[in-house]
Design an enzyme around this catalytic site. Structure first.
Site, PDB file in Angstrom:
ATOM      1  N   CYS A  42       0.895  -1.276   0.089  1.00 20.74           N
ATOM      2  CA  CYS A  42       0.180  -0.070  -0.058  1.00 20.74           C
ATOM      3  C   CYS A  42       0.957   1.327   0.003  1.00 20.74           C
ATOM      4  CB  CYS A  42      -0.934  -0.150   1.166  1.00 20.74           C
ATOM      5  SG  CYS A  42      -2.261   1.177   1.048  1.00 20.74           S
ATOM      6  N   GLU A  48      -2.380  -8.874   3.771  1.00 17.16           N
ATOM      7  CA  GLU A  48      -2.775  -9.441   5.309  1.00 17.16           C
ATOM      8  C   GLU A  48      -4.084  -9.331   5.530  1.00 17.16           C
ATOM      9  OE1 GLU A  48      -1.469  -6.624   4.221  1.00 17.16           O
ATOM     10  OE2 GLU A  48      -2.055  -4.983   5.787  1.00 17.16           O
ATOM     11  N   HIS A  65      -3.932  -4.787   0.338  1.00 19.33           N
ATOM     12  CA  HIS A  65      -3.231  -5.508   1.660  1.00 19.33           C
ATOM     13  C   HIS A  65      -3.399  -6.909   1.743  1.00 19.33           C
ATOM     14  CE1 HIS A  65      -2.861  -1.754   3.796  1.00 19.33           C
ATOM     15  NE2 HIS A  65      -3.839  -1.102   3.069  1.00 19.33           N
TER      16      HIS A  65
END
Lengths: 208, 259
Positions: free
Chosen positions: A79, A186, A184
């Site tokens: 990001c 994650e 993202h």
């Protein structure tokens, strides 16, 4: 050792947790020396590029990231980590790290139905092969939260694209041992975790 | 193309999952950690926890629940309820939440929105609004009023004006929760959702009233919402998240189907 850079820009713990989930032990650090000594590095971040760049410079982390990149060891940007890797961002007219030639632009739409920030799940269109994308399929969706997007000058740095309104932007990029996602991983469920797991074993060579 | 998000809302009281009808008569319906993990595996796009615990000593319970949920799910996860300061917000982020939702405390002290936006980023600062229908008047040009304290206290603030103010103060997303529709399962308050979604340039999450996939279709198209919050529909096992998403996809709503 894997280091996740902490420069007070977003929740590094969620990156660490996702790494742990795929069996990857990661340390969080803001110490430039530890960053340079890492075997592989994750450069995450959300929020403002202006304050992020200021903090990186204040801590000496900007030089550490650039030196790490030059060392050839695997580096993952997430990001804001992707946006700041460019030369320049429109956000605050700020000079950035310059790992990749190009700039970051703000989403501008005449159609007010399209919201900025671009928040939510969107599709990745693969445009080039890369070892870190080995377990990602064309059309997989990932979670995005951003108002700016990168425009690399060299097309060979663009690995994946995503559509938002009438703008098609670079959502995955890579150059040598640097690999970065605008989304993202994650926070992107299975495809995101699988991308992190692949990064954990990547040798830093861009060829498949 | 951006997908519409399906967000499950878990009301958590003293560490247990509760569900209310019109914000009263809450009853416990299970373990929030297990529910969160189940929805995640079934394709949920995002999770919201509202901590409806009244007592402050129970604060640590929610932090523990948040931490345990964060180990199980790898999608965006936000937490609201009782956040009065940036410190409260940071505690939740540190425990594993991604975003924080401010509500009552932000109405009482609007600067809280700006403080959170500066400290956590706008994208992590969600303004959640509880709204009830009122007669249109000079005080309430939109015909909707902001209420706080779980719907018990009317604030004499026009809902549309508060939405615009919240955006200007730095909120990155808005949750538009209709008190009138909450828990009824008769459908979202479409007119309210659309009014706010068309007025602001940040994403709007519709909340309150979901009982049938048809209601989601309505609010994501006619209501112009970017995301739809669901609760009872899935908590009692009547619908599965994956079924709702497939149903919406079959009717032309872009949702995430690969997970």
């Amino acid at each position: 050792m894997l280091i996740i850079i902490d420069y007070d820009a977003g929740n590094v713990r969620s990156v660490q947790r996702a790494c742990q989930h795929v069996g990857l032990q990661a340390e969080i650090s803001s110490d430039p020396e530890l960053v340079l000594a890492a075997d592989r590095l994750i450069f995450p971040g959300v929020g403002s590029a202006i304050s992020a760049m200021d903090r990186l410079r204040a801590e000496g982390l900007d030089e550490a990231i650039i030196s790490f990149y030059k060392s050839g060891k695997p580096l993952l940007g997430i990001c804001l980590g992707l946006e700041i890797a460019m030369e320049f961002t429109e956000e605050g007219e700020k000079d950035c790290l310059g790992i990749l030639p190009g700039v970051c632009k703000r989403f501008e739409f005449s159609d007010r139905v399209l919201k900025v920030p671009h928040i939510g799940w969107n599709e990745l269109k693969l445009v080039a092969r890369h070892p870190v994308l080995a377990n990602v399929s064309d059309g997989d969706e990932f979670y995005f939260v951003h108002s700016y997007y990168a425009k690399p000058i060299h097309e060979e740095h663009i690995l994946g694209m995503t559509d938002y309104g009438d703008i098609t932007f670079c959502s995955v990029m890579g150059s040598n041992n640097f690999f970065a996602t605008q989304f993202h991983p994650e926070k992107s469920g299975k495809p995101g975790l699988s991308l992190l797991a692949t990064f954990a074993t990547w040798d830093g060579q861009p060829e498949c | 193309m951006l997908s519409k998000r399906i967000i499950a809302c878990l009301d958590v009281r003293d560490g247990k999952l509760a569900k209310s009808v019109k914000f009263v008569n809450t009853r416990d319906i299970g373990d929030p950690v297990a529910k969160a993990a189940e929805y995640y595996r079934d394709g949920l796009d995002e999770l919201v926890f509202y901590d409806i615990t009244a007592s402050s000593e129970a604060r640590n319970i929610i932090l523990d629940v948040v931490a345990r949920v964060a180990e199980q799910i790898y999608i965006p996860f936000s937490v609201g309820g009782g956040i009065r300061s940036v410190e409260d917000a940071h505690q939740l982020l540190w425990s594993g939440a991604e975003k924080i939702n401010v509500n009552t405390a932000a109405v009482q002290r609007p600067a809280l929105i700006t403080e959170c936006a500066h400290s956590l980023g706008s994208q992590n600062t969600v303004l959640s609004m509880d709204i009830r229908r009122v007669d249109e008047s000079r005080d309430f040009p939109s015909g909707y009023e902001v209420v706080i304290n779980g719907g018990r206290t009317p604030m004499k603030i026009d809902a549309l004006q508060w939405a615009l103010q919240g955006e200007a103060l730095g909120a990155g997303e808005l949750v538009v929760n209709s008190i009138d529709a909450d828990g009824t399962r008769d459908g979202y308050e479409i007119r309210l959702t659309r009014m706010i979604a068309e007025a602001v340039s940040i994403p709007v999450i519709a909340s309150g009233g979901a009982g049938h996939p048809e209601h989601l279709l309505e609010v994501l198209t006619e209501g112009r919402a970017d995301a739809a919050l669901i609760a009872s529909m899935v908590h009692f096992g009547e619908y599965k998240v994956s079924e709702i998403k497939q149903w919406l996809n079959d009717r032309g709503v872009k949702v995430r189907l690969r997970y």
